[in-house]
Design an enzyme around this catalytic site. Structure first.
Site, PDB file in Angstrom:
ATOM      1  N   SER A   7      -6.025  -5.811  -1.700  1.00  0.00           N
ATOM      2  CA  SER A   7      -7.403  -5.324  -1.803  1.00  0.00           C
ATOM      3  C   SER A   7      -7.435  -3.827  -2.102  1.00  0.00           C
ATOM      4  O   SER A   7      -8.441  -3.310  -2.572  1.00  0.00           O
ATOM      5  CB  SER A   7      -8.180  -5.606  -0.512  1.00  0.00           C
ATOM      6  OG  SER A   7      -7.563  -4.961   0.580  1.00  0.00           O
ATOM      7  N   GLY A  24       0.812  -1.217   0.000  1.00  0.00           N
ATOM      8  CA  GLY A  24       0.000   0.000   0.000  1.00  0.00           C
ATOM      9  C   GLY A  24       0.847   1.270   0.000  1.00  0.00           C
ATOM     10  O   GLY A  24       2.077   1.224  -0.154  1.00  0.00           O
ATOM     11  N   LYS A  33      -9.226   1.788  15.070  1.00  0.00           N
ATOM     12  CA  LYS A  33      -7.872   2.211  15.505  1.00  0.00           C
ATOM     13  C   LYS A  33      -7.806   2.250  17.031  1.00  0.00           C
ATOM     14  O   LYS A  33      -6.849   1.759  17.645  1.00  0.00           O
ATOM     15  CB  LYS A  33      -7.525   3.597  14.931  1.00  0.00           C
ATOM     16  CG  LYS A  33      -7.336   3.615  13.433  1.00  0.00           C
ATOM     17  CD  LYS A  33      -6.136   2.801  13.006  1.00  0.00           C
ATOM     18  CE  LYS A  33      -6.034   2.608  11.514  1.00  0.00           C
ATOM     19  NZ  LYS A  33      -5.141   1.535  11.100  1.00  0.00           N
ATOM     20  N   TYR A  55     -14.202   3.516  11.366  1.00  0.00           N
ATOM     21  CA  TYR A  55     -12.767   3.402  11.056  1.00  0.00           C
ATOM     22  C   TYR A  55     -11.932   3.824  12.275  1.00  0.00           C
ATOM     23  O   TYR A  55     -11.039   3.096  12.723  1.00  0.00           O
ATOM     24  CB  TYR A  55     -12.411   4.283   9.840  1.00  0.00           C
ATOM     25  CG  TYR A  55     -10.919   4.508   9.708  1.00  0.00           C
ATOM     26  CD1 TYR A  55     -10.074   3.474   9.314  1.00  0.00           C
ATOM     27  CD2 TYR A  55     -10.340   5.754  10.005  1.00  0.00           C
ATOM     28  CE1 TYR A  55      -8.694   3.680   9.219  1.00  0.00           C
ATOM     29  CE2 TYR A  55      -8.984   5.958   9.909  1.00  0.00           C
ATOM     30  CZ  TYR A  55      -8.157   4.922   9.516  1.00  0.00           C
ATOM     31  OH  TYR A  55      -6.794   5.121   9.436  1.00  0.00           O
ATOM     32  N   ASN A 105      -3.037  -8.501   0.811  1.00  0.00           N
ATOM     33  CA  ASN A 105      -4.045  -9.185  -0.015  1.00  0.00           C
ATOM     34  C   ASN A 105      -4.379  -8.384  -1.271  1.00  0.00           C
ATOM     35  O   ASN A 105      -5.271  -8.774  -2.025  1.00  0.00           O
ATOM     36  CB  ASN A 105      -5.317  -9.482   0.797  1.00  0.00           C
ATOM     37  CG  ASN A 105      -6.062  -8.220   1.196  1.00  0.00           C
ATOM     38  OD1 ASN A 105      -5.634  -7.115   0.880  1.00  0.00           O
ATOM     39  ND2 ASN A 105      -7.181  -8.380   1.885  1.00  0.00           N
ATOM     40  N   ASP A 121      -3.940 -12.967   3.113  1.00  0.00           N
ATOM     41  CA  ASP A 121      -4.969 -12.168   3.785  1.00  0.00           C
ATOM     42  C   ASP A 121      -4.877 -12.405   5.290  1.00  0.00           C
ATOM     43  O   ASP A 121      -4.819 -13.565   5.728  1.00  0.00           O
ATOM     44  CB  ASP A 121      -6.344 -12.610   3.245  1.00  0.00           C
ATOM     45  CG  ASP A 121      -7.427 -11.601   3.572  1.00  0.00           C
ATOM     46  OD1 ASP A 121      -7.444 -11.082   4.707  1.00  0.00           O
ATOM     47  OD2 ASP A 121      -8.255 -11.335   2.682  1.00  0.00           O
ATOM     48  N   SER A 158      -3.769   6.514  14.151  1.00  0.00           N
ATOM     49  CA  SER A 158      -4.123   7.721  13.407  1.00  0.00           C
ATOM     50  C   SER A 158      -4.490   8.840  14.371  1.00  0.00           C
ATOM     51  O   SER A 158      -5.002   8.594  15.473  1.00  0.00           O
ATOM     52  CB  SER A 158      -5.332   7.402  12.528  1.00  0.00           C
ATOM     53  OG  SER A 158      -5.936   8.575  12.075  1.00  0.00           O
TER      54      SER A 158
HETATM   55  P1  NAD Z   1      -3.396   1.509   1.853  1.00  0.00           P
HETATM   56  O1  NAD Z   1      -4.794   1.108   1.616  1.00  0.00           O
HETATM   57  O2  NAD Z   1      -2.622   2.063   0.714  1.00  0.00           O
HETATM   58  O3  NAD Z   1      -2.564   0.292   2.484  1.00  0.00           O
HETATM   59  C1  NAD Z   1      -3.170  -0.704   3.278  1.00  0.00           C
HETATM   60  C2  NAD Z   1      -2.794  -2.057   2.681  1.00  0.00           C
HETATM   61  O4  NAD Z   1      -3.362  -3.098   3.471  1.00  0.00           O
HETATM   62  C3  NAD Z   1      -3.296  -2.236   1.256  1.00  0.00           C
HETATM   63  O5  NAD Z   1      -2.207  -2.607   0.422  1.00  0.00           O
HETATM   64  C4  NAD Z   1      -4.332  -3.368   1.358  1.00  0.00           C
HETATM   65  O6  NAD Z   1      -4.346  -4.180   0.197  1.00  0.00           O
HETATM   66  C5  NAD Z   1      -3.833  -4.102   2.594  1.00  0.00           C
HETATM   67  N1  NAD Z   1      -4.866  -4.856   3.326  1.00  0.00           N
HETATM   68  C6  NAD Z   1      -6.069  -4.405   3.789  1.00  0.00           C
HETATM   69  N2  NAD Z   1      -6.715  -5.392   4.429  1.00  0.00           N
HETATM   70  C7  NAD Z   1      -5.916  -6.488   4.403  1.00  0.00           C
HETATM   71  C8  NAD Z   1      -6.028  -7.824   4.880  1.00  0.00           C
HETATM   72  N3  NAD Z   1      -7.117  -8.254   5.527  1.00  0.00           N
HETATM   73  N4  NAD Z   1      -5.004  -8.687   4.666  1.00  0.00           N
HETATM   74  C9  NAD Z   1      -3.908  -8.284   3.998  1.00  0.00           C
HETATM   75  N5  NAD Z   1      -3.729  -7.040   3.504  1.00  0.00           N
HETATM   76  C10 NAD Z   1      -4.736  -6.158   3.702  1.00  0.00           C
HETATM   77  O7  NAD Z   1      -3.400   2.556   3.069  1.00  0.00           O
HETATM   78  P2  NAD Z   1      -2.233   3.477   3.639  1.00  0.00           P
HETATM   79  O8  NAD Z   1      -2.624   4.893   3.406  1.00  0.00           O
HETATM   80  O9  NAD Z   1      -0.915   2.996   3.203  1.00  0.00           O
HETATM   81  O10 NAD Z   1      -2.437   3.200   5.203  1.00  0.00           O
HETATM   82  C11 NAD Z   1      -1.673   2.232   5.903  1.00  0.00           C
HETATM   83  C12 NAD Z   1      -2.144   2.197   7.347  1.00  0.00           C
HETATM   84  O11 NAD Z   1      -2.004   3.493   7.918  1.00  0.00           O
HETATM   85  C13 NAD Z   1      -3.626   1.813   7.503  1.00  0.00           C
HETATM   86  O12 NAD Z   1      -3.753   1.000   8.649  1.00  0.00           O
HETATM   87  C14 NAD Z   1      -4.295   3.145   7.712  1.00  0.00           C
HETATM   88  O13 NAD Z   1      -5.493   3.011   8.464  1.00  0.00           O
HETATM   89  C15 NAD Z   1      -3.229   3.899   8.496  1.00  0.00           C
HETATM   90  N6  NAD Z   1      -3.363   5.355   8.363  1.00  0.00           N
HETATM   91  C16 NAD Z   1      -3.429   5.918   7.116  1.00  0.00           C
HETATM   92  C17 NAD Z   1      -3.607   7.285   7.007  1.00  0.00           C
HETATM   93  C18 NAD Z   1      -3.734   7.933   5.637  1.00  0.00           C
HETATM   94  O14 NAD Z   1      -4.276   9.038   5.546  1.00  0.00           O
HETATM   95  N7  NAD Z   1      -3.242   7.326   4.555  1.00  0.00           N
HETATM   96  C19 NAD Z   1      -3.680   8.108   8.154  1.00  0.00           C
HETATM   97  C20 NAD Z   1      -3.585   7.499   9.400  1.00  0.00           C
HETATM   98  C21 NAD Z   1      -3.430   6.116   9.508  1.00  0.00           C
END
Ligand code: NAD
Ligand code: UDP
Length: 342
Positions: free
Chosen positions: A34, A10, A152, A148, A32, A58, A124
């Site tokens: 997703s 991600g 967290k 959401y 995964n 997953d 977050s």
């Molecule tokens: P993202 O969606 O790009 O990355 C999350 C990854 O987790 C994705 O690649 C997705 O395919 C994978 N994933 C989700 N469910 C899964 C599962 N059950 N099994 C395996 N893989 C799974 O999001 P991001 O922006 O890189 O965020 C990463 C983390 O940071 C997340 O937990 C998000 O809640 C947290 N976060 C993000 C932000 C933001 O604004 N981007 C802010 C605060 C916290």
């Protein structure tokens, strides 16, 4: 030292994998896909000239996690995997609770079974709800305003209970403010599957011409120009925050909590202007009603991370806009055109 990165394909995960490889960690990714593309990891390997192991797995399938721990001697886990769209979490809360909470429980159970008790968790700033004052410190009261955010908060509490039950766990809760930007190569960046919910990816799509105009959600807040203020942090600074956290974990600190933000707030209009300057593109926008659930202003007090981890964000608003634009214009369709030369 071998690090398992859940959600490593991600946005934040891929940038963190890159910095882990730069620091000579061995990296194993579980994702995964997703909300991501495996191509992000191919590009990380190309940028660093180093390899990593990818498992298309997953967290909801415990056997797949067991397989990874059986095949690798993991020293610590950085746990990014989760669903993150606030609006969607309001419409389909059960999916969010199942994916984020059950997925985390499965991971923790396997870690426990394999006696791997070091974890960095992506939390977050949303756990602070609507803060009574600014800047936000780590000991401020916590609350959740949507499913959401509740996942967290619940995972933070689960991890704290786990530590209370077994002091061999070392847990870092990193509360991110608003991650934006991309690696300066322009090879990896944020690639939302749908129309973006977040401000900067939306502005970027308007600048490239794939969306007609931005809606600014309210200009009647009690802020300098009436629009919402957030603490935007460059994703590379954020990734480096994880690199600085890992050694701390290996000093057996128990549970530690850090804000990862810059300490500076910018308004929506300041972000639009910053992006205009760096891209040379016009960003048409209109003022619309406030978005339900939004708060007026939010920025971090990042001093604790500076003091304990020797980490602080160094990149400027200009860097955030420049690097977002570089990624966007080199990859107008994100990772979907993976065979194009970059
Ligand atoms: P993202 O969606 O790009 O990355 C999350 C990854 O987790 C994705 O690649 C997705 O395919 C994978 N994933 C989700 N469910 C899964 C599962 N059950 N099994 C395996 N893989 C799974 O999001 P991001 O922006 O890189 O965020 C990463 C983390 O940071 C997340 O937990 C998000 O809640 C947290 N976060 C993000 C932000 C933001 O604004 N981007 C802010 C605060 C916290
Ligand atoms: N925002 C906006 N238009 C958009 C998306 C966001 O005006 O299309 C505003 C939003 O009201 C907030 C800021 O931009 O003041 C940051 O929103 P984002 O969704 O990126 O982050 P969060 O609200 O989760 O902090």
């Amino acid at each position: 030292m071998k690090i398992l990165v859940t959600g490593g394909a991600g946005y934040i995960g891929s940038h963190t994998c890159l910095e882990l490889l730069n620091e000579n960690y061995e990296v194993v990714v579980l994702d995964n896909l997703s909300n991501s593309f495996e191509d992000s990891l191919t590009r990380v390997k190309n940028i660093t000239g180093k390899s990593l192991d990818f498992y298309h797995a997953d967290l909801l399938d415990k056997e797949q996690i067991v397989k990874i721990f059986s095949e690798n001697k993991i020293d610590a886990v950085i746990h990014f995997a989760g669903l993150k769209a606030v609006g969607e979490s309001v419409s389909i809360p059960l999916k969010y609770f199942h994916n984020n909470i059950t997925g985390t429980l499965n991971l923790l159970e396997v870690m426990n079974d394999f006696n791997v008790k070091n974890i960095v968790f992506s939390s977050s700033a949303t756990v602070y709800g609507d803060p009574a004052s600014l800047p936000i410190k780590e000991d401020f009261p916590l609350s959740a305003t949507n499913p959401y955010g509740r996942t967290k908060l619940m995972i933070e509490e689960i991890l704290e209970d786990l530590f209370r039950s077994d002091q061999n766990w070392n847990i870092a809760l990193l509360r991110y403010f608003n991650p934006v930007g991309a690696h300066e190569s322009g090879l990896i960046g944020e690639d939302p599957f749908d129309i973006p919910n977040n401000l900067v990816p939306f502005i970027s799509k308007v600048a490239i011409g794939s969306l007609p105009e931005l809606s600014v959600f309210g200009n009647d807040y009690n802020t300098s120009d009436g629009t919402g203020i957030r603490d935007y942090i460059h994703v590379v600074d954020l990734a480096l925050g994880h690199i600085k956290t890992l050694p701390k974990l290996f000093t057996n600190p128990g549970v530690v909590i850090y804000n990862l933000g810059t300490g500076i707030g910018y308004s929506v209009l300041e972000m639009i202007n910053g992006f205009k300057e760096q891209s040379g593109k016009d960003i048409p926008y209109k003022i619309v009603d406030r978005r339900p659930g939004d708060i007026a202003a939010c920025w971090a007090d990042p001093k604790k991370a500076k003091k304990d981890l020797n980490w602080e964000a160094n990149k400027t608003l200009a860097d955030m806009c420049k690097d977002t634009w570089n990624w966007q214009k080199k990859n107008p369709n994100g990772y979907r055109e993976s065979n194009r030369e970059n």
